[in-house]
Design an enzyme around this catalytic site. Structure first.
Site, PDB file in Angstrom:
ATOM      1  N   ASN A 236       0.836  -1.209   0.000  1.00 48.92           N
ATOM      2  CA  ASN A 236       0.000   0.000   0.000  1.00 48.92           C
ATOM      3  C   ASN A 236       0.864   1.250   0.000  1.00 48.92           C
ATOM      4  OD1 ASN A 236      -2.847  -1.285   0.826  1.00 48.92           O
ATOM      5  ND2 ASN A 236      -1.267  -2.165   2.149  1.00 48.92           N
ATOM      6  N   PRO A 237       1.683   1.438  -1.032  1.00 46.62           N
ATOM      7  CA  PRO A 237       2.669   2.523  -0.981  1.00 46.62           C
ATOM      8  C   PRO A 237       2.095   3.940  -1.007  1.00 46.62           C
ATOM      9  CG  PRO A 237       2.679   1.500  -3.149  1.00 46.62           C
ATOM     10  CD  PRO A 237       1.771   0.674  -2.294  1.00 46.62           C
ATOM     11  N   LYS A 238       0.793   4.087  -1.339  1.00 49.25           N
ATOM     12  CA  LYS A 238       0.215   5.434  -1.414  1.00 49.25           C
ATOM     13  C   LYS A 238      -0.748   5.721  -0.267  1.00 49.25           C
ATOM     14  CE  LYS A 238       0.931   6.025  -6.311  1.00 49.25           C
ATOM     15  NZ  LYS A 238       0.498   6.662  -7.548  1.00 49.25           N
ATOM     16  N   ASN A 239      -0.537   5.038   0.840  1.00 46.90           N
ATOM     17  CA  ASN A 239      -1.417   5.159   1.998  1.00 46.90           C
ATOM     18  C   ASN A 239      -0.751   6.034   3.053  1.00 46.90           C
ATOM     19  OD1 ASN A 239      -1.829   4.289   4.835  1.00 46.90           O
ATOM     20  ND2 ASN A 239      -3.314   2.849   4.008  1.00 46.90           N
TER      21      ASN A 239
ATOM     22  N   HIS B 279       4.725  10.093  -0.648  1.00 47.66           N
ATOM     23  CA  HIS B 279       4.910   9.672   0.737  1.00 47.66           C
ATOM     24  C   HIS B 279       6.348   9.212   0.983  1.00 47.66           C
ATOM     25  CE1 HIS B 279       0.554   9.677   1.402  1.00 47.66           C
ATOM     26  NE2 HIS B 279       0.467   9.118   0.210  1.00 47.66           N
TER      27      HIS B 279
END
Lengths: 431, 340
Positions: free
Chosen positions: B116-119, B155
């Site tokens: 979930n790299p864009k969380n 992020h």
């Protein structure tokens, strides 16, 4: 548009004639597709991942533009906003959402706001009982310590707080307004504020520029704003302006559309717009509109995305107000400083899902977030100050006006502000 | 956010899964159903597994249980919705309460970030763990890995900047930026990082400015239509007392590009800024600079950058008014300015 031109449209069905007659009915800014094709990206024989990605997107957009140029020869009203499809999709979503939305289980007030605002833009009304049901649900998301959470039983968070307040103001009934516990909300805002003027998204949570925007927006709307609460916030926001001119999520980071909107809107809410380098901001933001696609990108050298129709496009009304004060005589009295027709073309031709709902870019699946922000951007592109309209395609494409700082309906915002202005401002003393 | 399955529910083998309501070791806990109220509003069609886990999470929250089993429960809850900030926050409270070894936690959050790299929540959680540990030793390598898959992940960059700033790890960052720019000269995040590093180390003092100008101009000559490089050029020049128009090599490169027939809108826009600066400094012939600027704006508005026609027309009007307005003010004292 005079009757002679009406005549020529029906006599001669070629795209040429339509383009000529359209250019009389709309400003000369309507783009011809031959001209648009010249704007395709040129990689100067130096392909990189960025240029490869950009060219892929342009390819899929060009196919839709080509298809459209054929459609418009037969359908003189094209492009058409698929109002009924979008409204049906939204109304269904207001009650039940499929399993795939589990990932938004901590954002349910957002889902309410995105849907309600989209329906408001489409001039769709809800039954009184349904309004009350939604109000009660949002009440269940409110926390005893103040603020709203992503769902019943969750901790309060500035983002669903912003969304819930916006949703309630969009509903606009006395019941909706009075569900908000203003005193507790003010306490909650204090609990997430830091001395440097920034705000955490939730207690123990991340600090970024969304926080100060969400806090300010709700504080102003429900009249709990105090100078003390936002002491130093203006200078913290300014510290987020980058060398490119836009605002970043936090100091040092890259300028980004979502954060740029938050920064400018927050400064507007503070009345401190003059503190930032407006010339530099303006230069950055006008360059975010894609010369080929017509929509906006979020950052330099990244891809177009329908949601930036609002995050970037929506900053222009704010800019207009600011520039009117600074540079009144040079500012246009007809148009925003971006290409309004090109944005409308991108949204209407490239972002509509034929089953209802709108999307980021062609080939992406529809979702409620993109539906809300593409439509919000479309509304900005269709209207200048005092609602002076500039509608691409079918006249029925015209959406309701928004308040550019809050992104709720203009009427809804004015009604809410008026209602809450009459109430006493809680004066919580900082501990 | 799009309508596609995003949790691991569908992907892993579910035949071994036992609902909490059937677990003997959880018999003492009464699950707490979600209190949505009587009407379905944005009611999500939860799977049985999701509902079961969250009914138990609510129970644990209510009773303030901070045990090992509660910790494991949060992991299950987060597997189903890694964006649930309440669960992350409560997990942190449990970790503190149990005084858990945080190194395994670092490995755990690494896995969740990879999926979930864009969380927002997962990156914040990692930051808190690193803060508690006061140990940044994995962070540069970790963010580098994430950025190798998506070189612009906001992020990841934000976390990397926080680590570098907090623990003073600037040393090799410029080298890393150079490497990214070799991969993709159009990577705006890398250009931004360049600015960040220099600003926070040497600062943009004169010799650094000179070096950075030379670097950037070289990149512009190779790929003229790269907005990242032009924006960086402007950024650097902000620190030069001479400004855009005074720097010899900058003017030279621009003039060469222009006379070789280059009409990149980025080049033309920069030339407008040079003219504007000449006007502001009252350098030589204001009227001539204005004329040039307006001509460039017209070229941009009508031919080379038509998407920004409104903007270029505004810039032309604004400049014209500034010059004419100031001339009206000065008309009593500086007659030479009226040679337009």
């Amino acid at each position: 548009m005079c009757t002679e031109l009406q005549g020529s449209r029906y006599q001669n069905n070629t795209f040429q004639a339509i383009r000529v007659s359209r250019s009389f009915s709309m400003a000369a800014n309507v783009r011809s597709f031959e001209a648009i094709k010249k704007e395709r990206f040129k990689d100067e024989n130096c392909p990189t991942p960025t240029s490869e990605e950009q060219m892929k997107v342009e390819e899929s957009v060009e196919q839709l533009f080509d298809l459209f140029s054929k459609i418009v020869e037969i359908d003189l009203d094209a492009p058409t906003l698929l109002r009924l499809h979008h409204a049906t999709f939204l109304k269904k979503s207001l009650t039940y959402l499929p399993n795939a939305y589990q990932c938004l289980d901590a954002s349910r007030p957002w889902l309410c706001y995105w849907i309600l605002h989209s329906l408001e833009l489409l001039d769709e009304t809800l039954a009184t009982e349904d309004i009350s049901k939604i109000v009660q649900f949002l009440g269940k998301c409110q926390c005893p310590e103040g603020g709203f959470a992503g769902g019943p039983g969750q901790f309060p968070h500035l983002a669903p707080t912003y969304a819930a307040v916006n949703a309630l103001c969009t509903l606009g009934t006395e019941e909706a307004y009075s569900i908000i516990d203003r005193e507790q909300l003010q306490k909650f805002l204090w609990s997430v504020r830091s001395p440097d003027g920034a705000f955490m998204m939730h207690p123990g949570g991340e600090v970024d520029i969304r926080g100060v925007y969400c806090a300010l927006a709700v504080a102003r709307l429900v009249n709990i704003y105090t100078d003390a609460l936002f002491d130093n916030s203006a200078s913290w926001i300014i510290s987020c302006q980058t060398y490119e001119g836009g605002f970043s999520g936090s100091p040092g980071m890259e300028a980004h559309g979502g954060y740029a909107f938050c920064g400018l809107a927050a400064l507007s809410l503070l009345g401190k717009e003059q503190l930032c380098d407006m010339k530099s901001f303006l230069r950055w933001i006008v360059n975010r509109q894609m010369r080929f696609e017509g929509g906006f990108q979020g950052r330099t050298n990244k891809l177009v995305d329908g949601c930036y129709s609002f995050w970037q496009g929506g900053a222009f009304p704010l800019l207009h107000r600011i520039l009117m004060q600074e540079d009144g005589n040079a500012v246009s009295m007809e148009r925003w400083l971006f290409h309004q027709e090109a944005l409308q073309e991108y949204v209407l031709i490239c972002c509509q899902n034929s089953s209802g709902g709108l999307v980021d870019k062609p080939t992406k699946p529809r979702d409620i977030y993109h539906t809300c922000y593409t439509l919000s951007g479309l509304s900005v592109a269709q209207h200048f100050v005092h609602g002076k309209a500039n509608i691409v395609g079918n006249r029925n494409n015209e959406l309701a006006l928004i308040h550019p700082v809050y992104n709720i309906g203009l009427e809804a915002a004015l009604n809410a502000l008026q209602y809450f202005q009459r109430l006493h401002i809680p004066q919580r003393q900082p501990s | 956010m799009a309508e596609a399955g995003s949790s691991s529910e569908e992907l892993c083998d579910e035949t071994n899964w036992v609902f909490y309501k059937y677990r003997v070791e959880w018999k003492d806990v009464t699950p707490v159903p979600q209190d949505d109220g009587p009407y379905p509003i944005v009611a999500i069609a939860y799977s049985e597994k999701f509902q079961d886990i969250y009914d138990y999470f609510r129970a644990v929250l209510k009773s303030c249980e901070k045990s090992e089993r509660a910790l494991q429960l949060t992991k299950d809850a987060l597997d189903l919705n890694p964006a649930n900030y309440t669960v992350w926050q409560y997990r942190r409270e449990i970790l503190k309460h149990l005084n858990k070894d945080l190194i395994p936690e670092l490995h755990y959050v690494k896995e969740v970030i990879e999926d979930n790299p864009k969380n927002y929540q997962v990156w914040h959680h990692r930051r808190v763990i690193v803060e508690w540990l006061q140990d940044p030793s994995y962070e540069l390598s970790f963010t580098k890995t994430v950025l190798s898959q998506d070189s612009k992940n906001y992020h990841a960059w934000q976390h990397r900047q926080w680590v570098i700033r907090t623990f003073k790890l600037f040393e090799n960052e410029l080298q890393y930026v150079d490497h990214l720019l070799e991969d993709d000269i159009r990577n705006n995040s890398a250009w931004n990082q360049r600015y960040f590093v220099i600003n926070n180390t040497t600062g943009f003092k004169p010799d650094v400015v000179e070096q950075e100008l030379a670097f950037t101009l070289e990149k512009i000559k190779k790929v003229t239509n790269n907005e990242s490089a032009w924006n960086y050029l402007r950024g650097v020049l902000l620190h030069h007392s001479g400004g855009l128009s005074q720097v010899q090599n900058v003017r030279k490169v621009c003039e060469e590009l222009y006379s070789s027939g280059n009409r990149s809108p980025l080049l033309l826009a920069f030339l407008v800024d040079i003219c504007e600066e000449n006007i502001e400094r009252a350098d030589g012939d204001k009227a001539d600079s204005l004329h040039q600027a307006v001509q460039l704006c017209d070229m941009l508005a009508n031919e080379y950058d038509t998407i920004r026609r409104e903007y270029w027309n505004y810039i032309a009007r604004s400049l014209t008014q500034r010059v004419n307005g100031s001339e009206e003010e000065a008309s009593g004292s500086t007659k030479t300015d009226l040679n337009c």
